[in-house]
Structure formats: structure tokens, C-alpha cells
Design a protein around this motif. Structure first.
Motif, short mmCIF file in Angstrom:
data_model
loop_
_atom_site.label_atom_id
_atom_site.label_comp_id
_atom_site.label_asym_id
_atom_site.label_seq_id
_atom_site.Cartn_x
_atom_site.Cartn_y
_atom_site.Cartn_z
N ARG A 166 -28.57 -8.46 -6.84
CA ARG A 166 -27.96 -9.63 -6.22
C ARG A 166 -28.91 -10.81 -6.38
O ARG A 166 -30.12 -10.66 -6.25
N MET A 172 -24.92 -12.63 -5.03
CA MET A 172 -23.98 -11.78 -5.75
C MET A 172 -24.64 -11.10 -6.94
O MET A 172 -25.62 -11.60 -7.49
N SER A 176 -20.31 -7.49 -8.54
CA SER A 176 -19.58 -7.89 -7.33
C SER A 176 -18.19 -8.39 -7.70
O SER A 176 -17.23 -8.16 -6.98
N CYS A 177 -18.08 -9.12 -8.79
CA CYS A 177 -16.77 -9.61 -9.25
C CYS A 177 -16.20 -8.74 -10.36
O CYS A 177 -15.06 -8.31 -10.30
N LEU A 180 -15.29 -4.89 -9.54
CA LEU A 180 -14.35 -4.61 -8.46
C LEU A 180 -13.02 -5.35 -8.60
O LEU A 180 -11.99 -4.85 -8.19
N TYR A 181 -13.04 -6.58 -9.13
CA TYR A 181 -11.83 -7.41 -9.04
C TYR A 181 -11.29 -7.97 -10.36
O TYR A 181 -10.66 -9.02 -10.34
N VAL B 92 -8.91 -12.41 -3.95
CA VAL B 92 -9.89 -11.33 -3.88
C VAL B 92 -10.09 -10.81 -2.45
O VAL B 92 -10.28 -9.62 -2.23
N GLN B 116 -22.37 -8.56 4.74
CA GLN B 116 -23.10 -7.38 4.23
C GLN B 116 -23.47 -6.42 5.36
O GLN B 116 -23.72 -5.24 5.11
N GLY B 121 -21.64 -3.59 -0.02
CA GLY B 121 -21.23 -3.89 -1.39
C GLY B 121 -20.33 -5.10 -1.50
O GLY B 121 -19.79 -5.38 -2.57
N THR B 122 -20.18 -5.83 -0.40
CA THR B 122 -19.21 -6.92 -0.40
C THR B 122 -19.56 -8.03 -1.38
O THR B 122 -20.73 -8.26 -1.68
N LEU B 123 -18.50 -8.71 -1.83
CA LEU B 123 -18.68 -9.88 -2.69
C LEU B 123 -18.89 -11.13 -1.84
O LEU B 123 -19.43 -12.12 -2.28
N ASN B 135 -32.71 -13.53 -3.44
CA ASN B 135 -33.51 -13.39 -4.66
C ASN B 135 -33.20 -14.51 -5.65
O ASN B 135 -32.03 -14.85 -5.82
N ARG B 136 -34.22 -14.99 -6.32
CA ARG B 136 -34.06 -15.93 -7.43
C ARG B 136 -33.07 -17.07 -7.15
O ARG B 136 -32.19 -17.37 -7.94
#
Lengths: 258, 163
Positions: A166, A172, A176-177, A180-181, B92, B116, B121-123, B135-136
């Protein structure tokens, strides 16, 4: 009404989740999500704007370098001695470094080391043109990246970067996209499976040919993350995993996408 | 006072109200670290954040604006919502019409703050996660949450109107 909408959504999601698990085994090209007119644009070499870049690549391929040689000296006129089956296996294990090398990096290396030319910047228009030209020679060939043997650890690292890393303020990962979608809409844009079989491709949103690493960084930018530098270890691993994830798809270079 | 100085002063004055550089073109100067509001800690208790962040009261009308804004909530990217003037609602996430009949305020707050906590694992982006836990992050957004405390509360207040 509201409850009904939620139930319908729930059923849709269940279907999406089920088909997502099917997708992971059953890959499909972003081509299948295109509107008819965009498909026609890709299919017709006179309409496909990416072909200008392929032609430019062809000229560079035939251009004589400082050492008095061109790519054609070894690879034949128009690259006819290049094996499309081999082109479809990139990124491959570099025998010298024992690490994966992308097709574009391989071309960049040859360009300076063998032909004696000034170095090409990764993802620069010349480097992309050469890559597009070479990959176009393998159009229709089935992507076949090696994932076994010495490639195993690199494939696994790439997979981890794709699925688990992520990044950015929106926090993300690619998966994530795209795991899954795929097929569902994010605002007005249909999410693809994130396949790389059409790269370098003509991106309508940019009005030019982009490489897979440029596209990866455009995604990172959207979720407010620092991308990895072009040609870096991380981008190589991501490209390796993405190409391998699309094993079985046909090469479409130059594809046309949004 | 010069015009540019005035503009800067207005920006500084507006900042606590939540005018972040988020979706504004790049010429907007990135706020200096000292201008970024202090992070408010929160706690997930039984999958809920019972009390408002920073004890603030949400404004539902502004929450609706934040929900639409592409650089802030951008809820429409994934969710269908009762916002007919906006086209192309995403597919989505679950539709949000009637969401307040399904969840209470504290449950909604947790979902906005950090989904989360409920689904690793959620978007769905965590709109108020500690800035050190990312991160980053690109330079422009470093050290900041996606929404301000007030914006979180405004969105919660707006969602609570969707009975």
C-alpha cells in the motif's frame, strides 16, 4: 427502495467477488472493456496513433550508431531475425547479473554498449519507440514470461509489491482495484485488470505513447504516492509480475487505451 | 499590504476551515508543517468511534460538499449517493442512500476515519489515519491526513442525514 438498492448492490458485489476469483485464473485484456470505436482505432493501423511511434522505432532500429552498426546488423532488416516467441518472454533473467531485465532496459543497454550511442533515458520517447517497434514484431504472440526456476524469488517479490505494498496518502495497492473490481466503474472510468500486454500503448488521456512504468507511476500519482524511478529494481519487479500475470494474453502493442 | 501578501494571509486564515492544497492546482503553496493542524487521536471501541474528533460539531451542508469534492472526500468515486446533480457515481462501494438507517454515528465515523480497522483489505482510503502510518506519500501530501478533523465531522453529520 433503499433496502432494495442495497440488496441489488450486495448481489452485484457477490457476483463481482466470485468473478474476481475467476479472473485471477482467467485473465482478460483491457481491450475487452473498450468502446467499439476505440477497438476499431486500435485494430486499424492507419487509425492507431501508436503506429507512428512504432515507425519511429523502426527508423531508430535501422539507424547507424557510432560503432558503424545498427540494430539491424545483428537482428536483420526490420528485425526479421528476432524471434517473436522470445520477445513475448520479457522480462527475462539476465545471464550476467542473474536478475530480471525488461525489454526496454535490454534495448537501452545494447544501444550504448553495442552501438556506441549516447545513453537513452528509460521511458524517453526514443527508448519507448524502440521498445514499441520490437514488441510490435510480436503482436498476436502469446505472453509467456518465465516464472519458475531462478525467476521464482523475483516473481514473488513483484507479486508482493503488486498485492500488498500500500502506498500514498490514499493508502492503496495495485491489487486494491485491479484484483478485486475489474469491470466496475470508479466514477466514470471502468477499472481494468491492470494487464500489460498492450504496452507501450497509445493513451488517449495523454495523447501519446506511454510505457508500462509510466502508467504505473501515473497510478501512484493518483493515490498521492511517490512512484519508483524508471528502470528501478521495484519497477522491474512490478513489470515482471504484471507481464507474467498476463501470461496467455496476446501482445497488442501498440494498444489504444484511456 | 501587497496583493500577494494579502492572498497569503487569506490562505492562512482559511486553512483551519479546511482549505487544503488537495485538489487545487500546483501553484498553491504547500502549507508549512507548523500550519498543519495537530493530529487528534481516536480509539476504535467495539467497531465504533463514539465521540466526535476534537469534540467538534459537524456541519452537514459542508459535509455534502466535502463528499463531492474530488480532492477531499471524493465519495462519488466509489459510492452511489443521493446527489443527483453529479453524474457518474462509482460502483465499487455500497450505495450510501439510507446509510444512517444501517449504522449509527460512531460506526460511520470509524468507517470514514479508517475502514481498514474493519476490513484490512479494503480499497477505501483511510481519511483520518495517523500521517506516520502511510508509505511513500508524495511530497505535497506528506505529514497530513486526507481530511481535516472538521471535514471528518462534517461528512459524518451529512451521512447522518441519509436516513
Amino acid at each position: 427502495m433503499k433496502l432494495k438498492a442495497t440488496i441489488i448492490w450486495g448481489v452485484c458485489m457477490l457476483t463481482a467477488q466470485l468473478s474476481a476469483s475467476v479472473f485471477s485464473a482467467d485473465v482478460f485484456s483491457g481491450y475487452t472493456l473498450l468502446k467499439q470505436e476505440t477497438k476499431e482505432m486500435q485494430d486499424d493501423d492507419f487509425l492507431n496513433q501508436g503506429m507512428a511511434t512504432v515507425e519511429k522505432g523502426g527508423k531508430l532500429f535501422a539507424s547507424i550508431g557510432k560503432n558503424g552498426k545498427s540494430c539491424e546488423t545483428c537482428h536483420g532488416q526490420g528485425g526479421k531475425k528476432l524471434d517473436p516467441k522470445v520477445i513475448a518472454t520479457y522480462p527475462v533473467l539476465n545471464s550476467k547479473t542473474q536478475r530480471p531485465i525488461t525489454l526496454q532496459q535490454h534495448i537501452i543497454n545494447e544501444w550504448t554498449e553495442n552501438l556506441g550511442n549516447a545513453p537513452l533515458k528509460y521511458e524517453s520517447s526514443d527508448a519507448l519507440a524502440l521498445e514499441a517497434f520490437v514488441r510490435n514484431l510480436a503482436r498476436g504472440q502469446v505472453v509467456n514470461v518465465q516464472t519458475g526456476g531462478k525467476m521464482v524469488p523475483f516473481f514473488e517479490q513483484g507479486k508482493k509489491l503488486y498485492e500488498e505494498a500500500r502506498a500514498g496518502q490514499l493508502d492503496m495497492a495495485c491489487a486494491s482495484c485491479h484484483n478485486l473490481y475489474p469491470g466496475l466503474k470508479l466514477r466514470a472510468q471502468v477499472l481494468s485488470q491492470g494487464q500489460s500486454n498492450g504496452f507501450p500503448l497509445y493513451r488517449l488521456a495523454d495523447g501519446k505513447v506511454v510505457g508500462v512504468q509510466t502508467r504505473i507511476n501515473q497510478c501512484f500519482d493518483q493515490f498521492r504516492a511517490e512512484g519508483y524511478p524508471f528502470g528501478s529494481e521495484e519497477n522491474t519487479l512490478l513489470e515482471l509480475y504484471m507481464n507474467a500475470r498476463g501470461n496467455g494474453l496476446k501482445i497488442e502493442t501498440p494498444a489504444v487505451r484511456f | 499590504m501587497k496583493k500577494s501578501n494579502l492572498a497569503v494571509s487569506i490562505m492562512i486564515a482559511c486553512f483551519p476551515l479546511g482549505i487544503l492544497a488537495a485538489d487545487v492546482p500546483t501553484e498553491t503553496p504547500t502549507p508549512k508543517p507548523e500550519m498543519i493542524e495537530a493530529y487528534q487521536t481516536w480509539k476504535n471501541t467495539d467497531y465504533s468511534i463514539g465521540s466526535p474528533l476534537g469534540g467538534l460539531k459537524g456541519n452537514p451542508a459542508n459535509g455534502r460538499k466535502v463528499a463531492i469534492h474530488r480532492g477531499k472526500g471524493n465519495c462519488l468515486a466509489c459510492h452511489q449517493m443521493p446527489i443527483p446533480e453529479e453524474e457518474f457515481h462509482g460502483e465499487v462501494g455500497p450505495p450510501l442512500d439510507g446509510i444512517a438507517s444501517r449504522y449509527d454515528e460512531g460506526q460511520l465515523r470509524l468507517r470514514i476515519v479508517n475502514m481498514q480497522e474493519l476490513n484490512p483489505g479494503t480499497l477505501m482510503p483511510p481519511f483520518y489515519k495517523h500521517p506516520d502510518q502511510f508509505n511513500r506519500v508524495s511530497k505535497k501530501y506528506q505529514g497530513r491526513t486526507i481530511l481535516t478533523v472538521q471535514e471528518v465531522e462534517d461528512v459524518v453529520a451529512y451521512l447522518m442525514t441519509l436516513k
